[in-house]
Design a protein around this motif. Structure first.
Motif, PDB file in Angstrom:
ATOM      1  N   VAL A   1       0.826  -1.278   0.047  1.00  0.00           N
ATOM      2  CA  VAL A   1       0.042  -0.063  -0.123  1.00  0.00           C
ATOM      3  C   VAL A   1       0.769   1.288  -0.125  1.00  0.00           C
ATOM      4  N   GLY A   2       1.942   1.245   0.771  1.00  0.00           N
ATOM      5  CA  GLY A   2       2.858   2.483   1.134  1.00  0.00           C
ATOM      6  C   GLY A   2       3.763   2.353   2.133  1.00  0.00           C
ATOM      7  N   TYR A   3       4.417   3.430   2.571  1.00  0.00           N
ATOM      8  CA  TYR A   3       5.372   3.393   3.710  1.00  0.00           C
ATOM      9  C   TYR A   3       5.094   4.669   4.502  1.00  0.00           C
ATOM     10  N   VAL A   4       5.316   4.559   5.574  1.00  0.00           N
ATOM     11  CA  VAL A   4       5.473   5.666   6.718  1.00  0.00           C
ATOM     12  C   VAL A   4       6.724   5.813   7.196  1.00  0.00           C
ATOM     13  N   ARG A   5       7.177   7.270   6.982  1.00  0.00           N
ATOM     14  CA  ARG A   5       8.379   7.564   7.468  1.00  0.00           C
ATOM     15  C   ARG A   5       8.297   8.483   8.680  1.00  0.00           C
ATOM     16  N   VAL A   6       9.101   8.295   9.949  1.00  0.00           N
ATOM     17  CA  VAL A   6       8.863   8.883  10.929  1.00  0.00           C
ATOM     18  C   VAL A   6      10.493   9.604  11.264  1.00  0.00           C
ATOM     19  N   GLY A   7      10.451  10.828  11.782  1.00  0.00           N
ATOM     20  CA  GLY A   7      11.890  11.340  12.156  1.00  0.00           C
ATOM     21  C   GLY A   7      11.684  11.572  13.495  1.00  0.00           C
ATOM     22  N   LEU A   8      12.478  10.642  14.406  1.00  0.00           N
ATOM     23  CA  LEU A   8      12.475  10.855  15.982  1.00  0.00           C
ATOM     24  C   LEU A   8      13.539  11.601  16.517  1.00  0.00           C
ATOM     25  N   LEU A   9      13.485  12.482  17.139  1.00  0.00           N
ATOM     26  CA  LEU A   9      14.391  13.564  17.442  1.00  0.00           C
ATOM     27  C   LEU A   9      15.056  12.561  18.744  1.00  0.00           C
ATOM     28  N   GLU A  10      16.644  12.659  18.764  1.00  0.00           N
ATOM     29  CA  GLU A  10      17.260  12.004  19.788  1.00  0.00           C
ATOM     30  C   GLU A  10      17.743  13.088  20.819  1.00  0.00           C
ATOM     31  N   ASP A  11      17.473  14.304  20.780  1.00  0.00           N
ATOM     32  CA  ASP A  11      17.838  15.137  21.952  1.00  0.00           C
ATOM     33  C   ASP A  11      17.230  15.138  23.319  1.00  0.00           C
ATOM     34  N   PRO A  12      15.695  15.025  23.115  1.00  0.00           N
ATOM     35  CA  PRO A  12      15.042  14.882  24.261  1.00  0.00           C
ATOM     36  C   PRO A  12      15.377  13.598  25.236  1.00  0.00           C
ATOM     37  N   MET A  13      15.481  12.671  24.622  1.00  0.00           N
ATOM     38  CA  MET A  13      15.866  11.594  25.277  1.00  0.00           C
ATOM     39  C   MET A  13      17.373  11.382  25.857  1.00  0.00           C
ATOM     40  N   ARG A  14      18.209  12.102  24.856  1.00  0.00           N
ATOM     41  CA  ARG A  14      19.682  12.235  25.526  1.00  0.00           C
ATOM     42  C   ARG A  14      19.527  13.253  26.467  1.00  0.00           C
ATOM     43  N   GLY A  15      18.671  14.283  26.620  1.00  0.00           N
ATOM     44  CA  GLY A  15      18.617  15.216  27.614  1.00  0.00           C
ATOM     45  C   GLY A  15      18.408  14.659  29.074  1.00  0.00           C
ATOM     46  N   GLN A  16      17.498  13.559  28.806  1.00  0.00           N
ATOM     47  CA  GLN A  16      17.071  13.032  30.221  1.00  0.00           C
ATOM     48  C   GLN A  16      18.147  12.073  30.682  1.00  0.00           C
ATOM     49  N   ILE A  17      19.004  11.510  29.381  1.00  0.00           N
ATOM     50  CA  ILE A  17      20.062  10.526  29.994  1.00  0.00           C
ATOM     51  C   ILE A  17      21.167  11.463  30.603  1.00  0.00           C
ATOM     52  N   ALA A  18      21.241  12.850  30.153  1.00  0.00           N
ATOM     53  CA  ALA A  18      22.265  13.640  30.538  1.00  0.00           C
ATOM     54  C   ALA A  18      21.904  13.953  32.305  1.00  0.00           C
ATOM     55  N   ALA A  19      20.612  14.293  32.251  1.00  0.00           N
ATOM     56  CA  ALA A  19      20.025  14.792  33.745  1.00  0.00           C
ATOM     57  C   ALA A  19      20.390  13.638  34.769  1.00  0.00           C
ATOM     58  N   HIS A  20      20.005  12.325  34.278  1.00  0.00           N
ATOM     59  CA  HIS A  20      20.168  11.183  35.034  1.00  0.00           C
ATOM     60  C   HIS A  20      21.766  10.874  35.260  1.00  0.00           C
ATOM     61  N   LEU A  21      22.481  11.223  34.191  1.00  0.00           N
ATOM     62  CA  LEU A  21      24.037  11.011  34.508  1.00  0.00           C
ATOM     63  C   LEU A  21      24.553  12.070  35.393  1.00  0.00           C
ATOM     64  N   ARG A  22      24.032  13.406  35.286  1.00  0.00           N
ATOM     65  CA  ARG A  22      24.500  14.537  36.374  1.00  0.00           C
ATOM     66  C   ARG A  22      24.134  13.931  37.890  1.00  0.00           C
ATOM     67  N   ASN A  23      22.944  13.571  37.898  1.00  0.00           N
ATOM     68  CA  ASN A  23      22.425  12.921  39.267  1.00  0.00           C
ATOM     69  C   ASN A  23      23.335  11.790  39.858  1.00  0.00           C
ATOM     70  N   LEU A  24      23.614  10.989  38.666  1.00  0.00           N
ATOM     71  CA  LEU A  24      24.593   9.964  39.042  1.00  0.00           C
ATOM     72  C   LEU A  24      26.138  10.364  39.671  1.00  0.00           C
ATOM     73  N   ILE A  25      26.599  11.324  38.676  1.00  0.00           N
ATOM     74  CA  ILE A  25      27.887  11.870  38.919  1.00  0.00           C
ATOM     75  C   ILE A  25      27.943  12.730  40.227  1.00  0.00           C
ATOM     76  N   LEU A  26      26.671  13.338  40.519  1.00  0.00           N
ATOM     77  CA  LEU A  26      26.740  14.026  41.731  1.00  0.00           C
ATOM     78  C   LEU A  26      26.746  13.020  42.955  1.00  0.00           C
ATOM     79  N   ALA A  27      26.022  11.967  42.746  1.00  0.00           N
ATOM     80  CA  ALA A  27      25.920  10.838  43.936  1.00  0.00           C
ATOM     81  C   ALA A  27      27.415  10.324  43.971  1.00  0.00           C
ATOM     82  N   THR A  28      27.940  10.088  42.841  1.00  0.00           N
ATOM     83  CA  THR A  28      29.303   9.401  42.864  1.00  0.00           C
ATOM     84  C   THR A  28      30.356  10.259  43.749  1.00  0.00           C
TER      85      THR A  28
END
Length: 470
Positions: A145-172
């Motif tokens: 029938v056809g195709y669906v193309r979706v562009g998913l941004l990485e920055d929001p998820m990376r930002g969440q990871i960076a926030a968690h990593l900052r918290n982890l670094i502070l705890a470390t």
């Protein structure tokens, strides 16, 4: 490395602990970052495929009915409800664009960046003006029938990871700080007893043997401190015993000197008495005998008897001369009357005549009397006797230098010499002449040194204090 070696033990332990903690924190951070990065990538892929397949399942009917308005509403609503979705494109089976969410049209090259193959989902990472985007292409009804193309941004998820990593670094960091405090406390507990041991060792090296070394623990450092304290106490007891023995030895040495002085004084008194008896009594008896024999020889008329009496008289005269020489040698009167230098000159003249050895005498005028004169005279006698017995010398040089504070006597010969270390063997053989000379010098508070070598002659130097008359 040189600077590290200059640090104290406390700072070395603390520096090593902090270095290990820092290294552990860095490795842990890198490991967590890589793990989270990979996990995030997998989650993004999973989420992107879920969104793309959901749109594909909902848009199949709209594509078949060619309801482009419905498709546009569907993808716009999807992009609105998912903030991490950058764009959505719906294509027909021939890769034609049916609907999209771009405001200014589909960017050039987007379709070629991830063309997709067959009925499988295709994922490609693209670098766009909004950042890194995962372009996910999913087929609609196996691509028929056809195709669906979706562009998913990485920055929001990376930002969440960076926030968690900052918290982890502070705890470390907090954990590292706590660990550093614990390491500092441990380093202090280890280094403090060792520092105390070092200070105690320094005090002991300066003779303070009563220092107390506390043993605060039962580990190896505590055992070392206990053993160190026991060693200090043992050294203290040893020093007390050593001091006692040295005091006793000094007392016995003083007693030995007193007794030796008395022995030498008694010896000189006995020599003086014998000399006086030989000179007075024996000498007078022999003189009377000589006079009597002379008178008998003058009165006899028998020539043979007269010859016998005259021969006996000559023998008695020689005996009288030898006795007088012996009396002078035992206790020279000139030594008591005129002092050391005249006595030495007279003795050296007789010595040269008697033994045929050339004697050179050099002296600075001065008067020396009493025990010092007697001791130096006896040392000179013994030294010349040793030259006759052992040196096989042709000449002797005698020097007496009388200074304000000391008197120096030098006896030098050109004999065959000897090895000075061999004096230990001569002492074992009871040849104590040189040791007797040294004892006489020591009793006066002086020294006697010997310099000699085989075929190089011998030099004996005696230095004693000058007992100046007040």
């Amino acid at each position: 490395m040189k600077n590290f070696s200059r640090l104290t033990l406390y700072h070395k332990i603390l520096l090593l602990a902090l270095s290990m903690l820092a290294l552990l924190g860095i490795l842990l951070g890198l490991l967590l970052w890589n793990s989270l990065y990979d996990l995030t990538g997998q989650q993004l892929d999973q989420r992107g495929m879920e969104v793309t397949r959901h749109i594909a399942s909902l848009s199949a009917d709209h594509v078949l009915t060619d309801s482009r308005y419905s498709l546009h509403e569907l993808i716009s609503e999807t992009r609105k409800n998912n903030t991490d979705v950058s764009y959505v494109v719906v294509q027909d089976a021939k890769q034609g664009v049916l609907a999209h969410t771009f405001s200014q049209g589909v960017p050039r090259g987007l379709m070629q960046a991830n063309p997709g193959i067959g009925s499988s989902v295709s994922i490609v990472r693209l670098n766009t003006s909004e950042g890194m985007v995962r372009d996910i292409l999913a087929p609609i009804e196996q691509g028929e029938v056809g195709y669906v193309r979706v562009g998913l941004l990485e920055d929001p998820m990376r930002g969440q990871i960076a926030a968690h990593l900052r918290n982890l670094i502070l705890a470390t960091l907090a954990v590292c700080l706590l660990a550093a405090l614990l390491a500092a406390n441990l380093a202090s507990r280890i280094a403090s007893p060792i520092t105390q041991l070092a200070l105690s060792a320094d005090q002991i090296s300066r003779g303070q043997l009563n220092v107390q070394v506390p043993a605060r623990s039962h580990d190896e450092v505590g055992l070392l401190a206990k053993a160190f304290g026991q060693m200090a106490q043992s050294l203290s007891r040893t020093n007390v015993e050593r001091d006692r023995l040295l005091t006793e030895l000094a007392r016995k040495e003083r007693l030995r000197k007193v007794l030796l002085n008395k022995v030498l004084s008694a010896q000189e008194d006995e020599r003086k008495r014998i000399s006086r008896e030989l000179h007075d009594e024996t000498g007078q008896a022999l003189t009377s005998l000589l006079v009597s024999m002379r008178m008998l020889a003058d009165r006899t008329t028998d020539a043979q008897q007269r010859e016998i009496l005259l021969g006996a008289r000559d023998l008695a005269a020689n005996t009288l001369r030898d006795i007088r020489d012996l009396a002078v040698e035992l206790r020279p009167p000139v030594l008591d009357d005129l002092g050391l230098l005249p006595a030495v000159r007279k003795y050296l003249t007789q010595f040269e005549q008697r033994h045929g050895i050339l004697v050179s005498f050099t002296a600075i005028d001065g008067r020396v009397h009493g025990p010092t004169a007697m001791a130096l005279y006896r040392i000179l006698q013994e030294g010349l006797t040793n030259i006759i017995r052992h040196a096989d010398a042709q000449s002797v040089e005698i020097t007496i230098d009388i200074r304000e504070n000391h008197i120096e006597l030098i006896i030098s010969d050109d004999g065959k010499g000897f090895i000075v270390k061999s004096l230990d063997h001569t002492r074992k053989d009871n040849r104590l002449g040189l040791y007797g000379m040294r004892e006489r010098a020591a009793l006066l508070g002086g020294t006697l040194t010997i310099s000699s070598a085989p075929q190089k002659g011998t030099v004996i130097t005696v230095v004693v204090p000058n007992p100046r008359e007040e």
